[in-house]
Design an enzyme around this catalytic site. Structure first.
Site, PDB file in Angstrom:
ATOM      1  N   LYS A   1       0.858  -1.380   0.266  1.00 66.70           N
ATOM      2  CA  LYS A   1       0.419  -0.025   0.124  1.00 66.70           C
ATOM      3  C   LYS A   1       0.995   1.262  -0.691  1.00 66.70           C
ATOM      4  CE  LYS A   1      -0.506  -0.400   4.930  1.00 66.70           C
ATOM      5  NZ  LYS A   1      -1.262  -0.838   6.131  1.00 66.70           N
TER       6      LYS A   1
ATOM      7  N   TYR B   1      14.273  30.431   8.260  1.00 67.57           N
ATOM      8  CA  TYR B   1      13.567  31.444   8.379  1.00 67.57           C
ATOM      9  C   TYR B   1      13.124  31.500   9.633  1.00 67.57           C
ATOM     10  CZ  TYR B   1      11.053  31.189   3.887  1.00 67.57           C
ATOM     11  OH  TYR B   1      10.713  30.981   2.561  1.00 67.57           O
TER      12      TYR B   1
ATOM     13  N   MET C   1      10.645  24.422   2.404  1.00 71.57           N
ATOM     14  CA  MET C   1       9.637  23.706   1.830  1.00 71.57           C
ATOM     15  C   MET C   1      11.081  22.522   0.595  1.00 71.57           C
ATOM     16  SD  MET C   1       6.887  24.954  -1.251  1.00 71.57           S
ATOM     17  CE  MET C   1       5.789  25.517  -0.267  1.00 71.57           C
TER      18      MET C   1
HETATM   19  C1  PLP Z   1      -0.397  -2.344   6.479  1.00 75.12           C
HETATM   20  C2  PLP Z   1      -1.079  -3.286   7.637  1.00 75.12           C
HETATM   21  C3  PLP Z   1      -0.219  -4.536   7.238  1.00 75.12           C
HETATM   22  C4  PLP Z   1       1.331  -4.737   6.768  1.00 75.12           C
HETATM   23  O1  PLP Z   1       1.658  -3.977   8.476  1.00 75.12           O
HETATM   24  P1  PLP Z   1       2.713  -4.043   8.577  1.00 75.12           P
HETATM   25  O2  PLP Z   1       3.256  -3.879  10.142  1.00 75.12           O
HETATM   26  O3  PLP Z   1       3.898  -2.765   7.807  1.00 75.12           O
HETATM   27  O4  PLP Z   1       3.932  -5.305   8.230  1.00 75.12           O
HETATM   28  C5  PLP Z   1      -1.128  -5.831   7.206  1.00 75.12           C
HETATM   29  N1  PLP Z   1      -1.722  -5.422   7.028  1.00 75.12           N
HETATM   30  C6  PLP Z   1      -3.168  -4.951   7.252  1.00 75.12           C
HETATM   31  C7  PLP Z   1      -4.400  -4.752   7.529  1.00 75.12           C
HETATM   32  C8  PLP Z   1      -2.333  -3.726   7.316  1.00 75.12           C
HETATM   33  O5  PLP Z   1      -3.132  -2.845   6.720  1.00 75.12           O
END
Ligand code: PLP
Length: 404
Positions: free
Chosen positions: A63, A291, A339
């Site tokens: 993801k 800044y 930035m």
């Molecule tokens: C993000 C996620 C994982 C993986 O988690 P890690 O700690 O990065 O290994 C697994 N299952 C679900 C449902 C997640 O949202």
């Protein structure tokens, strides 16, 4: 945004399409700020994961653009290395992997199904995680509309304590009964997610797994026999053997970040971020930098400016706090991170000139030594976690892929 117009099909039907933002490609790179992804380290980490997983299938979690590493390239590397499948949060992320030619199973976990979602799921053979009977009905309708005869496989999620997504354990019976009445879908997996597998105390993992076992018994009593049951993220995979079940879902471990507690695991960080000094100046004691003049030199100092700022994912919380590597030795970030630019104190690094390499994340070897900046260290400075550090590297930073 890369705007993809939806193409008319010969029969006048619109092909399902979702839009996605475009990340900077190596060919776009003018400034020297870049993330280098070591594909050999990804394969090494997959091996370590496999060893810990035993007989369980490994579905890599990609993801958020593969935790900032670039999901398509990471997926291609891991698919060739024999991974069993992938998990993503969004349907869009699943579509991106299919468009990149990934043929392995893809599980979509976030429960956010809107617009074209069901069409994409059916057409591209993406497996949705479902817990809401309304979602199941929408999917069933899509399957019917598209004239599919084979049922679409789905995984069913139970909320055993995360308090985020999934069916409440007390409602598993009636919800499954409704879903079982839909011939268009077939429940092939049961899953849950652990809330505290990366905490020092993991007693709660056992409690969550007990609830999951009970939900499984309810499913079986209705004649649902899932091919796979899964619960483990990276921390659970390495620390809680009971959580491995039939399939594991490691994300962060594949990118080289080990669980915070428990036995040491040999993982190699896959991402390195490097840039180069663009300007230097010598300032007097009492002179200020950046800044708000939040840094004032206590001595005559040499300040170098690097072309990376908070818009690239170098958190502003690192102002006057974080460190980078120059010539293999640490240099402090001074003044407020801006930035696009950040200033560092190189008074103790001899003769730093524009063009000198600066490592913001990862290892560096130079004439003053060898050191490494870890994502965990940066997370400590900014009050967050390594996941946040890696996924914050913005799409303005091109990713370069390295075969070791
Ligand atoms: C993000 C996620 C994982 C993986 O988690 P890690 O700690 O990065 O290994 C697994 N299952 C679900 C449902 C997640 O949202």
């Amino acid at each position: 945004m890369q705007v993809k117009l939806r193409e008319e099909q010969p029969d006048g039907e619109l092909a399902p399409r979702v839009l996605r933002p475009r990340r900077a490609a190596p060919a776009d790179a003018v400034r020297p700020t870049r993330a280098e992804i070591n594909l050999g380290h990804l394969r090494h980490n997959l091996k370590a994961v496999r060893r810990a997983a035993g007989k369980a299938r490994v579905f890599g979690v990609l993801k958020a653009d593969g935790y900032g590493h670039g999901a398509p390239a990471v997926a291609r590397t891991l698919e060739r290395a024999g991974i069993d499948g992938f998990c993503v949060a969004l349907v869009e992320e699943g579509v991106e992997l299919r468009e990149a030619g990934i043929g392995a199973p893809i599980l979509v976990m976030s429960g956010a199904y809107y617009g074209q979602a069901w069409a994409e799921v059916v057409e591209r053979q993406i497996t949705p995680v479902i817990f809401d009977p309304g979602h199941a009905e929408s999917l069933a309708r899509e399957v019917r509309m598209r004239g599919r005869t084979a049922p679409t496989p789905v995984h069913f999620k139970v909320d055993t304590g995360m308090g985020r997504l999934g069916c409440d354990p007390s409602r598993v019976g009636p919800v499954l009964e409704r879903m079982r009445a839909m011939p268009e879908i077939r429940i092939v997996g049961l899953m849950t997610h652990l809330a505290c597998a990366d905490e020092e105390q993991i007693d709660s993992v056992g409690m969550q797994l007990d609830l999951f076992d009970r939900a499984t018994a309810v499913a079986r009593s209705q004649g649902i026999e899932p091919e796979v049951r899964h619960a483990a993220n990276s921390a659970a995979l390495f620390r809680a053997s009971a959580a491995r079940l039939d399939l594991v879902r490691p994300g962060i471990a594949l990118f080289g970040i080990a669980p915070r507690y428990g036995a040491r695991v040999d993982l190699r960080p896959a991402m390195k971020i490097r840039t180069e000094v663009v300007a230097t100046r010598d300032i007097r004691a009492g002179d200020a930098v950046g800044y708000g003049w939040t840094f004032r030199a206590a001595r005559q100092s040499r300040i170098a400016t690097i072309p990376m700022g908070y818009a690239d994912g170098l958190s502003r919380h690192l102002s006057n706090r974080g460190e980078v590597l120059v010539m293999g030795r640490r240099a402090r970030i001074v003044g407020n991170v801006s930035m696009n630019l950040t200033m560092i104190d190189v008074t103790d690094h001899p003769d730093v000139e524009p063009g000198e390499e600066v490592v913001v994340l990862g290892p560096q070897q130079g004439k003053l030594g060898t050191d490494a900046i870890t994502a965990e260290e940066i997370a400590g400075h900014v009050g967050s976690i390594a996941w946040d550090v890696l996924t914050s590297v913005s799409r303005r930073v091109p990713r370069f892929y390295r075969e070791p």
